[in-house]
Design a protein around this motif. Sequence first.
Motif, PDB file in Angstrom:
ATOM      1  N   VAL A 208      57.667  71.949 -44.256  1.00 39.47           N
ATOM      2  CA  VAL A 208      56.591  72.788 -44.801  1.00 39.47           C
ATOM      3  C   VAL A 208      56.666  72.836 -46.320  1.00 39.47           C
ATOM      4  CG1 VAL A 208      55.787  75.171 -44.982  1.00 39.47           C
ATOM      5  CG2 VAL A 208      56.208  74.181 -42.744  1.00 39.47           C
ATOM      6  N   ASP A 209      57.910  72.991 -46.841  1.00 39.86           N
ATOM      7  CA  ASP A 209      58.062  73.010 -48.296  1.00 39.86           C
ATOM      8  C   ASP A 209      57.580  71.696 -48.898  1.00 39.86           C
ATOM      9  OD1 ASP A 209      59.122  75.548 -48.181  1.00 39.86           O
ATOM     10  OD2 ASP A 209      61.207  74.858 -48.128  1.00 39.86           O
ATOM     11  N   THR A 210      57.997  70.585 -48.221  1.00 42.14           N
ATOM     12  CA  THR A 210      57.552  69.277 -48.712  1.00 42.14           C
ATOM     13  C   THR A 210      56.035  69.146 -48.646  1.00 42.14           C
ATOM     14  OG1 THR A 210      59.633  68.277 -47.969  1.00 42.14           O
ATOM     15  CG2 THR A 210      57.793  66.791 -48.390  1.00 42.14           C
ATOM     16  N   LEU A 211      55.471  69.589 -47.507  1.00 46.18           N
ATOM     17  CA  LEU A 211      54.016  69.510 -47.352  1.00 46.18           C
ATOM     18  C   LEU A 211      53.291  70.433 -48.315  1.00 46.18           C
ATOM     19  CD1 LEU A 211      53.731  69.337 -43.461  1.00 46.18           C
ATOM     20  CD2 LEU A 211      53.347  67.484 -45.095  1.00 46.18           C
ATOM     21  N   GLN A 212      53.891  71.601 -48.588  1.00 43.85           N
ATOM     22  CA  GLN A 212      53.266  72.504 -49.560  1.00 43.85           C
ATOM     23  C   GLN A 212      53.253  71.882 -50.951  1.00 43.85           C
ATOM     24  OE1 GLN A 212      55.433  76.177 -49.126  1.00 43.85           O
ATOM     25  NE2 GLN A 212      54.042  76.972 -47.565  1.00 43.85           N
ATOM     26  N   ASP A 213      54.397  71.234 -51.297  1.00 45.56           N
ATOM     27  CA  ASP A 213      54.417  70.542 -52.588  1.00 45.56           C
ATOM     28  C   ASP A 213      53.369  69.437 -52.608  1.00 45.56           C
ATOM     29  OD1 ASP A 213      56.487  72.178 -53.378  1.00 45.56           O
ATOM     30  OD2 ASP A 213      58.057  70.746 -52.813  1.00 45.56           O
ATOM     31  N   ARG A 214      53.321  68.663 -51.497  1.00 47.16           N
ATOM     32  CA  ARG A 214      52.328  67.597 -51.411  1.00 47.16           C
ATOM     33  C   ARG A 214      50.912  68.175 -51.440  1.00 47.16           C
ATOM     34  NH1 ARG A 214      50.741  62.890 -53.044  1.00 47.16           N
ATOM     35  NH2 ARG A 214      49.440  61.755 -51.522  1.00 47.16           N
ATOM     36  N   ASN A 215      50.748  69.337 -50.760  1.00 48.16           N
ATOM     37  CA  ASN A 215      49.444  69.991 -50.753  1.00 48.16           C
ATOM     38  C   ASN A 215      49.041  70.416 -52.154  1.00 48.16           C
ATOM     39  OD1 ASN A 215      47.110  71.105 -49.672  1.00 48.16           O
ATOM     40  ND2 ASN A 215      48.085  73.067 -49.217  1.00 48.16           N
ATOM     41  N   SER A 216      50.031  70.937 -52.911  1.00 49.14           N
ATOM     42  CA  SER A 216      49.738  71.335 -54.296  1.00 49.14           C
ATOM     43  C   SER A 216      49.320  70.123 -55.112  1.00 49.14           C
ATOM     44  CB  SER A 216      50.972  72.002 -54.920  1.00 49.14           C
ATOM     45  OG  SER A 216      51.310  73.183 -54.223  1.00 49.14           O
TER      46      SER A 216
ATOM     47  N   LEU B 114      48.009  67.381 -53.896  1.00 47.17           N
ATOM     48  CA  LEU B 114      46.683  66.963 -53.434  1.00 47.17           C
ATOM     49  C   LEU B 114      45.594  67.893 -53.947  1.00 47.17           C
ATOM     50  CD1 LEU B 114      47.491  65.958 -49.744  1.00 47.17           C
ATOM     51  CD2 LEU B 114      47.020  64.423 -51.673  1.00 47.17           C
ATOM     52  N   ARG B 115      45.915  69.211 -53.982  1.00 50.50           N
ATOM     53  CA  ARG B 115      44.935  70.149 -54.541  1.00 50.50           C
ATOM     54  C   ARG B 115      44.627  69.807 -55.999  1.00 50.50           C
ATOM     55  NH1 ARG B 115      43.825  74.882 -51.737  1.00 50.50           N
ATOM     56  NH2 ARG B 115      45.069  75.199 -49.846  1.00 50.50           N
ATOM     57  N   SER B 116      45.700  69.475 -56.738  1.00 49.46           N
ATOM     58  CA  SER B 116      45.491  69.093 -58.131  1.00 49.46           C
ATOM     59  C   SER B 116      44.654  67.825 -58.216  1.00 49.46           C
ATOM     60  CB  SER B 116      46.852  68.894 -58.807  1.00 49.46           C
ATOM     61  OG  SER B 116      46.677  68.481 -60.150  1.00 49.46           O
ATOM     62  N   GLU B 117      44.996  66.840 -57.320  1.00 54.29           N
ATOM     63  CA  GLU B 117      44.211  65.607 -57.302  1.00 54.29           C
ATOM     64  C   GLU B 117      42.769  65.884 -56.899  1.00 54.29           C
ATOM     65  OE1 GLU B 117      46.079  62.747 -54.858  1.00 54.29           O
ATOM     66  OE2 GLU B 117      47.921  62.632 -56.055  1.00 54.29           O
TER      67      GLU B 117
ATOM     68  N   ASP C  29      41.020  67.328 -59.763  1.00 51.45           N
ATOM     69  CA  ASP C  29      40.663  66.270 -60.724  1.00 51.45           C
ATOM     70  C   ASP C  29      39.513  65.427 -60.192  1.00 51.45           C
ATOM     71  OD1 ASP C  29      42.684  67.190 -62.345  1.00 51.45           O
ATOM     72  OD2 ASP C  29      44.165  65.722 -61.634  1.00 51.45           O
ATOM     73  N   LEU C  30      39.606  65.091 -58.857  1.00 50.50           N
ATOM     74  CA  LEU C  30      38.547  64.275 -58.272  1.00 50.50           C
ATOM     75  C   LEU C  30      37.220  65.018 -58.250  1.00 50.50           C
ATOM     76  CD1 LEU C  30      40.462  62.615 -55.299  1.00 50.50           C
ATOM     77  CD2 LEU C  30      39.697  61.518 -57.420  1.00 50.50           C
ATOM     78  N   GLU C  31      37.286  66.330 -57.971  1.00 55.41           N
ATOM     79  CA  GLU C  31      36.050  67.113 -57.998  1.00 55.41           C
ATOM     80  C   GLU C  31      35.443  67.122 -59.388  1.00 55.41           C
ATOM     81  OE1 GLU C  31      37.091  70.907 -56.492  1.00 55.41           O
ATOM     82  OE2 GLU C  31      36.823  70.350 -54.374  1.00 55.41           O
ATOM     83  N   SER C  32      36.338  67.251 -60.406  1.00 58.18           N
ATOM     84  CA  SER C  32      35.836  67.209 -61.779  1.00 58.18           C
ATOM     85  C   SER C  32      35.232  65.842 -62.076  1.00 58.18           C
ATOM     86  CB  SER C  32      36.985  67.522 -62.748  1.00 58.18           C
ATOM     87  OG  SER C  32      36.542  67.433 -64.077  1.00 58.18           O
ATOM     88  N   THR C  33      35.974  64.783 -61.651  1.00 57.77           N
ATOM     89  CA  THR C  33      35.449  63.423 -61.861  1.00 57.77           C
ATOM     90  C   THR C  33      34.156  63.225 -61.080  1.00 57.77           C
ATOM     91  OG1 THR C  33      37.707  62.601 -62.145  1.00 57.77           O
ATOM     92  CG2 THR C  33      36.005  60.979 -61.625  1.00 57.77           C
ATOM     93  N   ASN C  34      34.130  63.750 -59.825  1.00 60.07           N
ATOM     94  CA  ASN C  34      32.935  63.639 -59.000  1.00 60.07           C
ATOM     95  C   ASN C  34      31.754  64.343 -59.664  1.00 60.07           C
ATOM     96  OD1 ASN C  34      31.412  62.944 -56.746  1.00 60.07           O
ATOM     97  ND2 ASN C  34      31.923  64.858 -55.695  1.00 60.07           N
ATOM     98  N   GLN C  35      32.044  65.505 -60.261  1.00 57.53           N
ATOM     99  CA  GLN C  35      30.971  66.223 -60.948  1.00 57.53           C
ATOM    100  C   GLN C  35      30.442  65.407 -62.120  1.00 57.53           C
ATOM    101  OE1 GLN C  35      29.559  68.991 -59.979  1.00 57.53           O
ATOM    102  NE2 GLN C  35      28.129  69.025 -61.727  1.00 57.53           N
ATOM    103  N   ASP C  36      31.410  64.786 -62.841  1.00 56.38           N
ATOM    104  CA  ASP C  36      30.982  63.926 -63.959  1.00 56.38           C
ATOM    105  C   ASP C  36      30.164  62.754 -63.436  1.00 56.38           C
ATOM    106  OD1 ASP C  36      32.326  65.612 -65.660  1.00 56.38           O
ATOM    107  OD2 ASP C  36      34.157  64.388 -65.721  1.00 56.38           O
ATOM    108  N   LEU C  37      30.638  62.153 -62.300  1.00 54.45           N
ATOM    109  CA  LEU C  37      29.912  61.021 -61.728  1.00 54.45           C
ATOM    110  C   LEU C  37      28.539  61.446 -61.223  1.00 54.45           C
ATOM    111  CD1 LEU C  37      32.789  59.239 -59.780  1.00 54.45           C
ATOM    112  CD2 LEU C  37      31.706  58.488 -61.913  1.00 54.45           C
TER     113      LEU C  37
END
Length: 214
Positions: A125-133, A135-138, A141-149
């Motif tokens: 869970v700790d590993t997945l939470q870190d990975r989730n964090s 992914l959330r950051s990604e 970023d992707l949402e920001s990039t998507n908005q720009d696109l």
Amino acid sequence: MSLIGRSINLALALLICVSVAGTAGATLFYQESVEELDTQNSQLRQQNEQLREDLQSTRSDLQTARQRLRELNQTLDTTRSDVSQVSENLEETESQLDSTQQELASTRENLQAARQQVQSLESRVDTLQDRNSELRSEVSDLESTNQDLREERDQLQQDVEELNDEISQLESDISSLRSENERLRRENGNLRDALANACRALNASERPQGCQLA
């Protein structure tokens, strides 16, 4: 009288005197004995009455004791039955206790295994939470990039629409130019025909300079 006769008479006289004295003494003794017996009889009656009362009380106590004894016997029977039932319950409880102890041991083993699994899952869970964090950051970023696109896409769509309008206008202009070009071509052909006719007419007049078509 003879000596024997006198002796007999004397003996009889003495016997009578003794008898009279004895009778008087006996009477006196009897009276005293009767009084004493009356007193004893009265005392015995009182004692007898007391004994009757004691007997009645004793009989009542005996009846109570017998009733109590019957109750105690019934209680004893009930208690024996209860003891037998309790013994059976005890055996059953001991059997259940053994089973429960076995289940407890098994449950402890399962608990230990579950704890180990929980620790492993917590680590995952700790590993997945870190990975989730991450992914959330990604995703952010992707949402920001998507908005720009999307904005770029909207701008491109607008440019495409403008270009489509321009293309439509150019196509209209091309169509007009083609029509104008066709008109000019026909006009040019007409002019060429007219020029050729003129040249033929000039050639027919035999002028020195003649007529030459371009």
